[in-house]
Write an enzyme that holds these catalytic residues in place. Structure first.
Site, short mmCIF file in Angstrom:
data_model
loop_
_atom_site.label_atom_id
_atom_site.label_comp_id
_atom_site.label_asym_id
_atom_site.label_seq_id
_atom_site.Cartn_x
_atom_site.Cartn_y
_atom_site.Cartn_z
N ASN A 234 4.05 0.44 -10.11
CA ASN A 234 2.61 0.65 -10.03
C ASN A 234 2.19 1.92 -10.79
O ASN A 234 2.97 2.85 -10.98
CB ASN A 234 2.16 0.76 -8.57
CG ASN A 234 2.20 -0.57 -7.84
OD1 ASN A 234 2.63 -0.66 -6.72
ND2 ASN A 234 1.77 -1.64 -8.51
N LEU A 235 0.93 1.94 -11.17
CA LEU A 235 0.40 3.02 -12.02
C LEU A 235 0.41 4.38 -11.33
O LEU A 235 0.94 5.35 -11.88
CB LEU A 235 -1.04 2.67 -12.45
CG LEU A 235 -1.73 3.73 -13.32
CD1 LEU A 235 -1.00 3.92 -14.65
CD2 LEU A 235 -3.19 3.35 -13.56
N PHE B 200 0.43 0.21 -20.59
CA PHE B 200 0.76 -1.16 -20.99
C PHE B 200 -0.43 -1.84 -21.67
O PHE B 200 -1.16 -2.62 -21.08
CB PHE B 200 1.18 -1.98 -19.76
CG PHE B 200 2.46 -1.51 -19.11
CD1 PHE B 200 2.57 -1.47 -17.73
CD2 PHE B 200 3.54 -1.09 -19.88
CE1 PHE B 200 3.75 -1.04 -17.11
CE2 PHE B 200 4.72 -0.66 -19.28
CZ PHE B 200 4.82 -0.64 -17.89
N PHE C 78 -6.97 -5.20 -3.30
CA PHE C 78 -7.03 -4.97 -4.74
C PHE C 78 -5.91 -3.99 -5.08
O PHE C 78 -4.74 -4.39 -5.11
CB PHE C 78 -8.45 -4.56 -5.14
CG PHE C 78 -9.33 -5.79 -5.29
CD1 PHE C 78 -9.68 -6.57 -4.18
CD2 PHE C 78 -9.75 -6.22 -6.55
CE1 PHE C 78 -10.44 -7.73 -4.33
CE2 PHE C 78 -10.53 -7.38 -6.69
CZ PHE C 78 -10.86 -8.14 -5.59
N ARG D 254 2.16 -5.59 -20.53
CA ARG D 254 3.19 -6.04 -19.57
C ARG D 254 2.93 -7.51 -19.24
O ARG D 254 1.79 -7.86 -18.89
CB ARG D 254 3.12 -5.18 -18.32
CG ARG D 254 4.06 -5.56 -17.20
CD ARG D 254 4.00 -4.55 -16.04
NE ARG D 254 2.67 -4.57 -15.39
CZ ARG D 254 2.39 -3.84 -14.32
NH1 ARG D 254 3.30 -3.01 -13.81
NH2 ARG D 254 1.18 -3.89 -13.76
N TYR E 132 4.42 -13.37 -8.29
CA TYR E 132 4.03 -12.56 -7.12
C TYR E 132 2.69 -13.05 -6.58
O TYR E 132 2.56 -13.39 -5.40
CB TYR E 132 3.93 -11.08 -7.49
CG TYR E 132 3.09 -10.30 -6.50
CD1 TYR E 132 1.81 -9.86 -6.84
CD2 TYR E 132 3.56 -10.04 -5.21
CE1 TYR E 132 1.02 -9.19 -5.93
CE2 TYR E 132 2.78 -9.36 -4.30
CZ TYR E 132 1.51 -8.94 -4.66
OH TYR E 132 0.72 -8.28 -3.75
C1 WQD Z 1 -2.44 -1.26 -12.64
C2 WQD Z 1 -2.81 -1.08 -14.10
C3 WQD Z 1 -1.18 -1.97 -15.64
C4 WQD Z 1 1.99 0.90 -14.63
C5 WQD Z 1 -0.08 -4.85 -8.28
C6 WQD Z 1 -0.15 -6.05 -7.37
C7 WQD Z 1 -1.24 -5.82 -6.35
C8 WQD Z 1 -0.94 -4.57 -5.58
C9 WQD Z 1 -0.85 -3.39 -6.54
C10 WQD Z 1 0.24 -4.66 -3.48
C11 WQD Z 1 -2.50 -2.31 -14.95
C12 WQD Z 1 -1.29 -0.46 -15.79
C13 WQD Z 1 0.79 0.20 -14.66
C14 WQD Z 1 2.39 1.65 -15.76
C15 WQD Z 1 0.38 0.99 -16.88
N1 WQD Z 1 0.24 -4.75 -4.81
N2 WQD Z 1 0.01 0.25 -15.77
N3 WQD Z 1 1.57 1.67 -16.84
O1 WQD Z 1 -0.33 -4.88 -11.34
O2 WQD Z 1 -2.78 -4.33 -10.90
O3 WQD Z 1 -1.30 -4.78 -8.97
O4 WQD Z 1 0.17 -3.69 -7.51
O5 WQD Z 1 -0.55 -4.26 -2.72
O6 WQD Z 1 -1.29 -6.89 -5.45
O7 WQD Z 1 -0.48 -7.17 -8.16
O8 WQD Z 1 -1.02 -2.70 -10.25
O9 WQD Z 1 -0.44 -0.36 -10.58
O10 WQD Z 1 1.11 -2.16 -11.52
O11 WQD Z 1 -1.09 -1.75 -12.61
O12 WQD Z 1 -0.34 1.00 -17.88
O13 WQD Z 1 3.48 2.30 -15.80
O14 WQD Z 1 -2.02 -0.02 -14.67
O15 WQD Z 1 -1.04 -2.61 -16.90
O16 WQD Z 1 -3.52 -2.42 -15.93
P1 WQD Z 1 -1.37 -4.23 -10.49
P2 WQD Z 1 -0.28 -1.69 -11.22
#
Ligand code: WQD
Length: 351
Positions: free
Chosen positions: A203-204, A222, A182, A296, A153
């Site tokens: 996403n979180l 994760f 971000f 993850r 991605y």
């Molecule tokens: C955030 C944190 C996970 C889910 C991605 C894209 C970025 C943007 C946002 C578009 C991490 C942790 C997550 C869960 C968890 N996309 N987590 N349990 O991967 O930082 O960014 O989405 O605008 O460009 O790269 O976001 O929300 O997936 O994860 O612990 O069920 O939450 O490990 O540390 P990410 P995320």
């Protein structure tokens, strides 16, 4: 060159795209929207219209890689500039389906560029990602930080930026603003729009919100063994309304910034997964249950913005914080316990 007035928004039914439509309508723009609804629903536009009090823009269901269909849109409408959101965006799944991510994100961007050029449209705001920095260590990252994407991605967005930069070097008629988001999060304060992914949230914030409303049992955290203050991943969560405000302001600057410019979009504040759990628990008034599970694939320990460049250039700074993000996300989830995307028809395209 006068600022653009009619904007083509790709991915306009998605999380960032739909909120951007509200922001642009609130500031007098005319919209043409395209989306393939592979991870969204046309119902988003009814909600956009309710919030903005108007829409009546043209909406087309299409994949931006479908150049004939996209060209027909440009034939019908006087597009001044493009706001390009359409893309697959989940870091984790991209490690399992790399070709789909490159084809959709890079192929979609080149198809859009070719169609824009054929119609004499050379102004683009490209929604990019801070994920392209990869594992860049602790502390705020500025735009000079080397790109070291660690998942398809992020790599696809970096490749798009490289293509855009080369095109701008060779074709002086282009103006391209790349905004490295971000972590956009939260919801429109009305509670009508929010982050409402199909199926299990990647996403979180939406996952936490669905646990809080009782749709899911507990949050999988994760990894709690990262080199961070509490062992969980740290990110720079930016309120979705701050995010789309910056994209709207970028449109106002297309006329005075020829060539390609890159800006980080972030709050400059790092929040861990457990910080988000605590903030959301405070917002919803009850503890959010979670369970630590293995890391993850494709995740990095920390991503926090140095967004001083965009503040210097445009005077833009976020005005909302994690408390606002959790309050608005909870308000949306409480009003839409089952969301509106999943209940809508699913097109015959796999996400
Ligand atoms: C955030 C944190 C996970 C889910 C991605 C894209 C970025 C943007 C946002 C578009 C991490 C942790 C997550 C869960 C968890 N996309 N987590 N349990 O991967 O930082 O960014 O989405 O605008 O460009 O790269 O976001 O929300 O997936 O994860 O612990 O069920 O939450 O490990 O540390 P990410 P995320």
């Amino acid at each position: 060159m006068s600022p653009p007035s009619t904007i083509l928004v790709t991915g306009g039914a998605g999380f960032i795209g739909s909120h951007a439509c509200v922001e642009l309508l609130d500031h007098g723009y005319e919209l043409i929207v395209v989306d393939d609804y592979s991870s969204s629903t046309p119902q988003a536009f009814a909600r956009v219209e309710r919030i903005a009090g108007r829409f009546a823009g043209a909406v087309y269901e299409l994949d931006v890689r479908d150049r004939p269909a996209l060209s027909a849109v440009f034939d019908r409408h006087p597009v001044d500039a493009v706001l390009h959101f359409a893309a697959y965006k989940a870091a984790g799944p991209s490690t399992r389906r790399p070709v789909e991510y490159y084809d959709t994100n890079v192929g979609g961007t080149t198809a859009l560029l070719r169609t824009m050029h054929e119609h004499g449209v050379h102004q683009l705001v490209f929604s990019s990602t801070a994920a392209l920095y990869g594992d860049a260590g602790h502390g705020p990252l500025d735009e000079a930080t080397p790109a070291r994407p660690v998942n398809p991605y992020a790599a696809s967005k970096w490749i798009c930026e490289h293509i855009l930069a080369d095109v701008c070097r060779r074709c002086p008629e282009y103006t391209v603003l790349c905004l490295r988001c971000f972590n956009p999060a939260g919801a429109h304060p009305s509670g009508l729009l929010g982050e409402d992914p199909r199926g299990t949230p990647g996403n979180l914030l939406p996952y936490v919100a669905q646990v809080a409303v009782g749709r899911r049992e507990r949050l999988p955290v994760f990894g709690a063994d990262y080199p961070t203050r509490d062992g969980t991943g740290i990110r720079d969560y930016l309120h979705i309304m701050d995010t789309v405000e910056a994209h709207r302001i970028a449109l106002d600057h297309l006329a005075d910034e020829p060539g390609l410019h890159v800006y980080n979009l972030g709050a400059g504040r790092g929040s861990s997964v457990l910080d988000v759990v605590a903030a959301f628990s405070a917002a919803c008034g009850r503890p959010v249950p979670y369970e630590v599970v293995p890391r993850r694939p494709g995740d990095v320990p920390e991503l926090v913005a140095d967004a001083s460049a965009v503040a210097r250039a445009w005077g833009w700074r976020p005005t909302r914080d994690l408390t606002d993000i959790c309050r608005d996300a909870w308000h949306f989830q409480r009003l839409n316990p089952h969301g509106y995307t999943d209940s809508a028809r699913r097109p015959n395209t796999k996400r």
